[in-house]
Design an enzyme around this catalytic site. Structure first.
Site, short mmCIF file in Angstrom:
data_model
loop_
_atom_site.label_atom_id
_atom_site.label_comp_id
_atom_site.label_asym_id
_atom_site.label_seq_id
_atom_site.Cartn_x
_atom_site.Cartn_y
_atom_site.Cartn_z
N GLY A 47 0.80 -1.29 -0.11
CA GLY A 47 -0.13 -0.03 -0.20
C GLY A 47 0.67 1.17 0.02
CD GLN A 52 3.67 5.76 2.47
OE1 GLN A 52 2.68 5.20 2.24
NE2 GLN A 52 4.52 4.94 2.98
CB CYS A 103 6.01 2.07 7.12
SG CYS A 103 5.49 3.57 6.26
CG LEU A 104 6.76 1.18 0.86
CD1 LEU A 104 6.08 1.63 -0.31
CD2 LEU A 104 7.90 0.11 0.35
CG HIS A 145 0.47 0.86 7.80
ND1 HIS A 145 1.44 0.48 8.41
CD2 HIS A 145 0.85 1.82 6.91
CE1 HIS A 145 2.66 1.15 8.08
NE2 HIS A 145 2.31 1.64 6.93
CD GLU A 146 -0.88 1.96 3.28
OE1 GLU A 146 -0.27 3.10 2.99
OE2 GLU A 146 -0.02 0.92 3.14
CG HIS A 149 0.84 6.73 5.53
ND1 HIS A 149 2.26 7.10 6.26
CD2 HIS A 149 1.29 5.14 5.40
CE1 HIS A 149 3.08 5.87 6.28
NE2 HIS A 149 2.22 4.89 5.79
NI NI Z 1 3.34 3.01 5.56
#
Ligand code: NI
Length: 181
Positions: A47, A52, A103-104, A145-146, A149
């Site tokens: 995701g 991000q 997480c990226l 999680h997404e 953000h």
């Molecule tokens: Ni993340």
């Protein structure tokens, strides 16, 4: 289309509350979605939220392969790549569960995070039509999680036991625990 640079923990855009999208069909948003899809494919993640990629708007994309689902009696059908505009989540019931996340924007690390087990998602897709989706287990975790953000929250802020924050490489080596985002 373009692969966009991913913001890492410490960049102020990740702490900002993102703004709602007025018109999902606008060319600017359509281009953002295309670029996010290409960026997610390039990163190998599950995701990605617009903050991000340094865009403080309420846009999330995600898709989950079937092998990541299907545990503990959950549905094992893969979740196809989905675009969520102005998503809202509501917990269904009181049950929470703890599971690994990565997480990226927090590269190399993972940690155990408590999340609602079952949620209701309401959002618009890229055509502006509404999505109503119930999610459970890992699917519900990815959505929480997404969507965090979009409110400037990264998973370490949701952790209740920081002793589980670890380098994913070490965690794989010593506990066999995998996490993805
Ligand atoms: Ni993340």
């Amino acid at each position: 289309m373009a692969v966009l640079k991913i913001a890492r923990m410490g960049h102020p855009v990740l702490r900002q509350v993102a703004s709602p999208v007025d018109d999902p069909k606008s060319p600017r948003i359509q281009t953002l979605i295309e670029d996010m899809i290409e960026t997610l494919a390039d990163s190998g993640g599950i995701g990605l939220a617009a903050p991000q990629v340094h865009v403080p708007l309420r846009v999330v994309i995600y898709g989950i392969p079937g092998e990541r689902l299907g545990k503990e009696g959950e549905a094992a059908d893969p979740i196809p790549l989905s675009v969520l505009i102005n998503p809202r989540l509501e917990p269904l019931g009181e049950e929470m569960e703890v599971g690994p996340e990565a997480c990226l924007s927090v590269p190399g690390l993972m940690g155990l995070v408590p999340r609602w087990r079952r949620i209701m998602l309401r959002a618009l897709n890229q055509d502006g039509t509404s999505i109503d989706r119930e999610a459970v287990g890992f699917h519900a975790r990815v959505l929480q999680h997404e969507c965090d953000h979009l409110d400037g929250v990264l998973y370490p802020q949701r952790m209740t036991d920081l002793s589980t924050l670890s380098f994913a490489e070490e965690s794989r080596r010593y506990s066999g625990q995998e996490a993805e985002d």
